[in-house]
Design an enzyme around this catalytic site. Structure first.
Site, short mmCIF file in Angstrom:
data_model
loop_
_atom_site.label_atom_id
_atom_site.label_comp_id
_atom_site.label_asym_id
_atom_site.label_seq_id
_atom_site.Cartn_x
_atom_site.Cartn_y
_atom_site.Cartn_z
N HIS A 4 -28.01 4.46 41.85
CA HIS A 4 -27.69 5.83 41.47
C HIS A 4 -28.53 6.28 40.27
O HIS A 4 -28.88 5.49 39.41
CB HIS A 4 -26.19 5.96 41.15
CG HIS A 4 -25.34 5.91 42.38
ND1 HIS A 4 -24.01 5.57 42.35
CD2 HIS A 4 -25.64 6.16 43.68
CE1 HIS A 4 -23.52 5.60 43.59
NE2 HIS A 4 -24.49 5.96 44.41
N HIS A 51 -19.82 2.67 32.66
CA HIS A 51 -19.35 3.94 32.11
C HIS A 51 -18.11 3.71 31.25
O HIS A 51 -17.37 2.74 31.46
CB HIS A 51 -18.92 4.91 33.24
CG HIS A 51 -20.04 5.36 34.12
ND1 HIS A 51 -20.69 6.55 33.96
CD2 HIS A 51 -20.63 4.75 35.19
CE1 HIS A 51 -21.63 6.68 34.89
NE2 HIS A 51 -21.62 5.60 35.66
N HIS A 55 -19.07 0.07 45.71
CA HIS A 55 -19.47 1.35 45.10
C HIS A 55 -20.73 1.85 45.81
O HIS A 55 -20.83 3.01 46.19
CB HIS A 55 -19.69 1.16 43.61
CG HIS A 55 -20.26 2.38 42.94
ND1 HIS A 55 -19.56 3.56 42.80
CD2 HIS A 55 -21.48 2.60 42.37
CE1 HIS A 55 -20.32 4.45 42.18
NE2 HIS A 55 -21.48 3.90 41.90
N ASP A 78 -20.99 -0.01 38.25
CA ASP A 78 -19.95 0.92 38.66
C ASP A 78 -18.98 0.27 39.65
O ASP A 78 -18.35 0.96 40.45
CB ASP A 78 -20.57 2.17 39.31
CG ASP A 78 -21.26 3.07 38.30
OD1 ASP A 78 -21.29 2.70 37.10
OD2 ASP A 78 -21.79 4.11 38.70
N ASP A 138 -28.05 7.91 37.60
CA ASP A 138 -27.63 7.70 36.21
C ASP A 138 -27.77 6.24 35.78
O ASP A 138 -27.43 5.87 34.65
CB ASP A 138 -26.19 8.21 35.97
CG ASP A 138 -25.16 7.50 36.84
OD1 ASP A 138 -25.37 7.42 38.06
OD2 ASP A 138 -24.15 7.02 36.30
N HIS A 139 -28.28 5.41 36.66
CA HIS A 139 -28.56 4.00 36.32
C HIS A 139 -30.05 3.69 36.33
O HIS A 139 -30.49 2.83 35.58
CB HIS A 139 -27.77 3.07 37.25
CG HIS A 139 -26.30 3.26 37.06
ND1 HIS A 139 -25.52 2.39 36.35
CD2 HIS A 139 -25.47 4.27 37.44
CE1 HIS A 139 -24.27 2.85 36.30
NE2 HIS A 139 -24.21 4.00 36.96
N HIS A 153 -27.39 -0.83 40.39
CA HIS A 153 -27.45 -0.16 41.69
C HIS A 153 -28.33 1.07 41.58
O HIS A 153 -28.90 1.34 40.52
CB HIS A 153 -26.04 0.18 42.19
CG HIS A 153 -25.29 1.17 41.36
ND1 HIS A 153 -24.88 0.89 40.07
CD2 HIS A 153 -24.88 2.45 41.60
CE1 HIS A 153 -24.23 1.94 39.57
NE2 HIS A 153 -24.24 2.90 40.48
ZN LIG Z 1 -22.78 5.41 37.32
ZN LIG Z 2 -22.95 4.63 40.64
#
Ligand SMILES: [Zn+2]
Ligand SMILES: [Zn+2]
Length: 263
Positions: free
Chosen positions: A58, A175, A115, A135, A60-61, A56
């Site tokens: 975000h 995560h 998410h 996530d 941090d991905h 996805h």
């Molecule tokens: Zn994440």
């Molecule tokens: Zn996320």
């Protein structure tokens, strides 16, 4: 199929993944935020990263995409509707598509909103299936819906897709939140002995050698799969006195998600 889980050690506790074909050495990097660790892990094994897949949009991905692609020339894959949010996408994915890596790896694309609304999970149809779930599903937990998601859609994904997978499916989330999530499970279901035992086992685990759960295990220790548990429902009624005598599972899920937001 060879799976290398990479612990980033960052504050967000991200896991990155490399999935490689043992015949050709071609590899796909999933959400390779820590581009250095991902590139080093591939190099150490003689693998060539030919694809990057984002579960996805975000940061941090997707934050490592540029560096990995600059170093390898890999193609970028993500949900077909994520194009506005993920720069440089080469292939948009939809439910039922297949992602191939080398000669031997085939992963089915699951469209798993909740998410975010453009989130994919990847499922191998191997003897022991593997689910790369970003996530959406965490060990003993569920993704939040704070940044572009919807709890109703997340419940639909859990009940309609994830809960239907084979019990021996191995779970590879985006995560490491296992300890915190087990504590939430025990807060909601204090008599869950399996969650309590597991918490004792993993409290000090090295995330470089993290426990890989199965769907069967998640159904025992993940409160978001325990929507019929009398303890879960009774405890929920303490927080929500208007809860009906026999709440439907969707309502239980949504209330749990709501409590988890401020837990
Ligand atoms: Zn994440
Ligand atoms: Zn996320």
């Amino acid at each position: 199929m060879i799976i290398k889980q990479i612990w980033t050690g960052n504050a967000y506790r991200n896991f990155n993944y490399l999935i490689a074909c043992p015949e050709t050495g071609e590899a796909m990097a999933i959400d390779p935020l820590d581009h250095e660790k991902c590139l080093d892990a591939a190099k150490a094994r003689g693998w060539q990263i030919t694809q990057v897949l984002n579960t996805h949009e975000h940061f941090d991905h997707i934050g490592g995409n540029e560096k990995v692609i600059a170093a390898t020339g890999a193609k970028l894959l993500a949900h077909a509707n994520a194009g506005d949010a993920i720069p440089g996408m080469d292939r948009g994915l939809k439910a039922g598509d297949w992602v191939k890596v080398g000669n031997t790896v085939e992963l089915e694309v699951l469209d798993t909103p909740g998410h975010t609304m453009s989130h994919v999970c990847l499922l191998s149809h191997t003897e022991t299936p593997a689910l790369f779930c970003g996530d959406t599903l965490f060990n003993a937990g569920a993704g939040n819906c704070h940044h572009g998601g919807h709890p109703e859609e997340l419940y639909g994904t859990f009940a309609g897709q994830l809960a239907q997978l084979a019990d021996n499916t191995r779970i590879y989330p985006g995560h490491d939140y296992l300890v915190n999530n087990l504590e939430f499970t025990l807060n909601r279901e204090p008599d869950n002995e399996q969650a309590r035992d597991l918490l004792g086992d993993v409290r000090d685990q090295d995330p470089n050698a993290a426990l890989i759960s199965t769907l069967a295990m998640e159904k025992e220790i993940n409160t978001f799969f325990r929507l019929h548990s009398p303890t879960v429902i009774a405890r929920l009624r303490e927080a929500f006195p208007d809860l009906p005598e026999q709440p439907d599972p969707g309502m239980v899920f949504l209330k749990l998600r709501e409590l988890r937001n401020s837990w």
